[in-house]
Scaffold this motif. Structure first.
Motif: not given
Length: 176
Positions: A1-28
């Protein structure tokens, strides 16, 4: 999980960083617009509907619990119809609160060609009250079609549909 919380209007999004490696980021998040809200409606009747002896009745819906587009249903023009506003697969659900005499009866959901989308039949004993349901899926490939709910009663005496939220008709677009 991301180390910090998201802001209003943001959603948790699964992002590909390299091939099959994924991370979660807060995005609008994307704002909802008319293309992301599906066609949907729920309509009801506000008073009992009489079912005359040996009749077929197309239900006129007098109350809109909700419609996501005002063109889906009108209480003034063709109030029996739910009208899809885009092509795709739709789910229809018709529920009614039936009271009546000795009856062989059916409820159905029909499209604008008269084809059955959903159907239920029964034998209703005298003075009985029961909830009946019909549901079905239909693909609308072109605009201009609609669906209606009907009740057919081969009755020895007059019956009725209860005028409350127990008698309603629903439609929702599921997808392409």
């Amino acid at each position: 999980l991301p180390s910090s919380g998201g802001s209003t209007g943001q959603v948790l999004t699964c992002i590909s960083t390299s091939g099959s490696t994924m991370t979660l980021e807060w995005r609008t998040g994307a704002a909802l617009d008319s293309t992301s809200v599906p066609d949907a409606a729920r309509v009801e009747i506000d008073a009992a509907v009489q079912l005359p002896v040996n009749s077929t009745v197309r239900i006129n819906w007098t109350v809109q619990t909700f419609v996501t587009n005002s063109s889906i249903h009108s209480t003034g023009t063709n109030p029996s119809r739910l009208i899809p506003q885009s092509t795709g697969i739709y789910l229809f659900h018709f529920q009614c609160d039936v009271t009546g005499g000795s009856t062989n009866a059916f409820i159905a959901i029909e499209d604008s060609s008269g084809a059955r989308i959903g159907y239920t039949n029964w034998r209703l004993p005298a003075a009985a009250e029961t909830i009946k349901l019909a549901a079905g899926l239909k693909r609308f490939d072109a605009l201009g079609g609609y669906a209606v709910a009907i009740v057919n009663a081969e009755a020895a005496s007059t019956g009725s549909l209860g005028g409350s939220e127990l008698t309603h008709f629903e439609m929702v677009r599921l997808g392409r």
